[in-house]
Structures are given as C-alpha cells and as structure tokens.
Design a protein around this motif. Structure first.
Motif, PDB file in Angstrom:
ATOM      1  N   HIS A  23       0.830  -1.218   0.000  1.00 34.18           N
ATOM      2  CA  HIS A  23       0.000   0.000   0.000  1.00 34.18           C
ATOM      3  C   HIS A  23       0.859   1.260   0.000  1.00 34.18           C
ATOM      4  CE1 HIS A  23      -3.442  -2.392   2.130  1.00 34.18           C
ATOM      5  NE2 HIS A  23      -3.391  -2.623   0.845  1.00 34.18           N
ATOM      6  N   GLU A  26       2.214   1.765  -3.351  1.00 36.68           N
ATOM      7  CA  GLU A  26       1.129   2.169  -4.240  1.00 36.68           C
ATOM      8  C   GLU A  26       0.837   3.667  -4.090  1.00 36.68           C
ATOM      9  OE1 GLU A  26      -2.667   0.223  -3.343  1.00 36.68           O
ATOM     10  OE2 GLU A  26      -2.723  -0.451  -5.414  1.00 36.68           O
ATOM     11  N   SER A  27       0.982   4.178  -2.870  1.00 34.50           N
ATOM     12  CA  SER A  27       0.742   5.600  -2.605  1.00 34.50           C
ATOM     13  C   SER A  27       2.021   6.424  -2.763  1.00 34.50           C
ATOM     14  CB  SER A  27       0.202   5.783  -1.185  1.00 34.50           C
ATOM     15  OG  SER A  27      -0.910   4.974  -0.955  1.00 34.50           O
ATOM     16  N   ARG A  86      -9.173  -7.160  -2.256  1.00 36.02           N
ATOM     17  CA  ARG A  86     -10.012  -6.355  -3.156  1.00 36.02           C
ATOM     18  C   ARG A  86     -11.109  -7.195  -3.813  1.00 36.02           C
ATOM     19  NH1 ARG A  86      -5.017  -2.241  -4.886  1.00 36.02           N
ATOM     20  NH2 ARG A  86      -4.921  -1.407  -2.768  1.00 36.02           N
ATOM     21  N   THR A 131     -11.228  -3.120 -10.467  1.00 33.87           N
ATOM     22  CA  THR A 131     -10.948  -2.389  -9.223  1.00 33.87           C
ATOM     23  C   THR A 131     -11.805  -2.916  -8.076  1.00 33.87           C
ATOM     24  OG1 THR A 131     -12.689  -0.727  -9.485  1.00 33.87           O
ATOM     25  CG2 THR A 131     -10.562  -0.230 -10.518  1.00 33.87           C
ATOM     26  N   ASN A 136      -9.522   1.062  -6.156  1.00 35.69           N
ATOM     27  CA  ASN A 136      -8.113   0.660  -6.244  1.00 35.69           C
ATOM     28  C   ASN A 136      -7.960  -0.555  -7.154  1.00 35.69           C
ATOM     29  OD1 ASN A 136      -6.841   2.559  -4.289  1.00 35.69           O
ATOM     30  ND2 ASN A 136      -8.348   1.610  -2.936  1.00 35.69           N
ATOM     31  N   ARG A 166      -9.913   6.963  -6.741  1.00 41.26           N
ATOM     32  CA  ARG A 166      -9.461   5.991  -5.738  1.00 41.26           C
ATOM     33  C   ARG A 166      -9.550   6.560  -4.330  1.00 41.26           C
ATOM     34  NH1 ARG A 166      -3.599   3.909  -7.987  1.00 41.26           N
ATOM     35  NH2 ARG A 166      -4.306   3.389 -10.086  1.00 41.26           N
ATOM     36  N   GLU A 168      -7.734   5.447  -1.214  1.00 40.23           N
ATOM     37  CA  GLU A 168      -6.663   4.498  -0.918  1.00 40.23           C
ATOM     38  C   GLU A 168      -6.900   3.769   0.400  1.00 40.23           C
ATOM     39  OE1 GLU A 168      -3.005   6.707  -1.427  1.00 40.23           O
ATOM     40  OE2 GLU A 168      -3.133   6.475  -3.600  1.00 40.23           O
TER      41      GLU A 168
END
Ligand SMILES: [Zn+2]
Length: 227
Positions: A23, A26-27, A86, A131, A136, A166, A168
């Motif tokens: 994560h 990803e950010s 997810r 997603t 996401n 998104r 997050e």
C-alpha cells in the motif's frame, strides 16, 4: 499469534505487513518502519521484530536509506493478499450486498482465508473486476487499467471540480470517514467540488453532502479531471 501458521500456510501478521508495504508503494510513500508503526497500530519494537523476521524469511530487504523493499517473493505474496482483499470487497458489495462502508474491515479478515481455488472462482463469478469498490486496482485483473492521470485532492483549488477515482487503503482504515463518504456520495466515479481549502482542512461537496479532510487524508483520495 507469533509463530502460528494457519493450515493453508497463511500467516496473518506476515500478510498484514507485506500488504501494508505494498500500500505504501502504491501511494508512493517511502516504506519506513515508522509508517508501519502508524498504519498497523503496533509498537516500534514489535515492528522491528517482525521486520527482522520478514528479512530472515526472504520477503523484504532493509535498504541503505532505511526503507523496506519487497523481494520478488515478498512482492508475489503481497500482491496475492492485496488481490484477495479487493476481490473479497467486491464479493461483499456486489454479491452479498453489504454497505460500502463495511466491506474494507470485513475483507481484512477474509483476505487471509481465501485459497487459490477460491480466488479463481471469485474472479470468474465477479467477472474479473478491474478495481475494488474503493477504486483501487485489483492486481492481475485482465481488464484494461484506467490510464487517466491522477491527482491528490490536495492539488485542487477552491471551486475546482474533479472525479473521484481511488480512495486508498489508508483512508479506509477510518470507519467514520467511510460512513461520511458514503453518506455524502463521495464515491469512485462521482464528481466533487472543492468548497474550502486551508492548511488544516479541505472540504469537498458531492451529490448528497460534503466531507472535510485533513491534508493527510486528502493525500489518500485520488481524483482525475472531469471529462
Ligand atoms: Zn480495502
């Protein structure tokens, strides 16, 4: 929990750590151990201990700049957990009809129990979604990824409009915020307008109301230009 490995080889603590590092990547946040302390809500010594274990097991390396990097094996494992999280969220919203604000927490438990067989079945039943319900990307999805350029909410001026893409994972840890987002209709695909913006807070308006974010929270909300 230390040392306990469940039947399928899943180890929730290991999975939580690897998932959190994924994560952070990803950010585009450097994966320092301090970030794990914040996000996993555990003590610094506990994080140090677990990171040593992850290094020993070959999942992460501690880089010279003190950030954690996933090894190939660690990345494969992290990606599996993120995909299952997810997909579980999609199952809970699309098939089981749980409220949007509840599914992140529920999926946090399910993600550790989904076998490869069950995962393949979920992909089929859910028609290989691109997603999660928070926008996401689901890693490994065969769908064409959304290539629109993303900005954080913090980059918008007062009066500016943008489409939410998104929310997050970090922001999903705040249950009350998720409830507020759902109530106001600040959901992926909806257009929001920035009402006010200061050093302490950014307020946006959507179809059914408005929500206020701290700058850190607003970083975790990614938007794109109105088409
Ligand atoms: Zn989630």
């Amino acid at each position: 929990m230390a040392g306990h490995i469940t039947e399928g080889g899943h180890h929730p603590a290991v999975e939580e750590y690897l998932e959190t590092i994924y994560h952070l990547e990803e950010s585009a946040v450097p994966a320092m151990r301090a970030r794990l302390v914040e996000r996993l809500r555990v003590s610094a010594p506990a994080v140090s201990e677990q990171v040593k274990r992850l290094e020993r097991e070959g999942y992460v390396t501690l880089e010279a700049d003190r950030t954690l990097a996933l090894t190939d094996e660690g990345r494969t494992y992290a990606t599996d957990v993120v995909r299952r999280h997810r997909l579980a969220e999609r199952l809970l919203v699309d098939v089981l009809g749980l409220p949007w604000h509840q599914v992140h927490e529920e999926a946090g438990r399910l993600e550790h129990a989904i076998s490869p067989v069950l995962e393949a079945r979920l992909v089929a039943i859910l028609d290989d979604p691109a997603t999660c319900p928070h926008g996401n990307p689901i890693p490994g999805s065969g769908r064409v990824p959304d290539a629109r350029p993303l900005r954080s909410l913090t980059a918008l001026d007062v009066g500016e409009q943008a489409v939410v893409v998104r929310i997050e994972e970090e922001l999903q840890a705040d249950h009350e915020k998720l409830v507020a987002l759902e109530e106001a209709g600040v959901l992926p695909g909806t257009t929001v307008t920035v009402k006010t913006s200061s050093r302490d807070a950014i307020e946006v308006e959507a179809g059914k109301g408005s929500v206020s974010f701290t700058p850190a929270e607003a970083e975790a909300l990614r938007v794109t230009d109105v088409a």
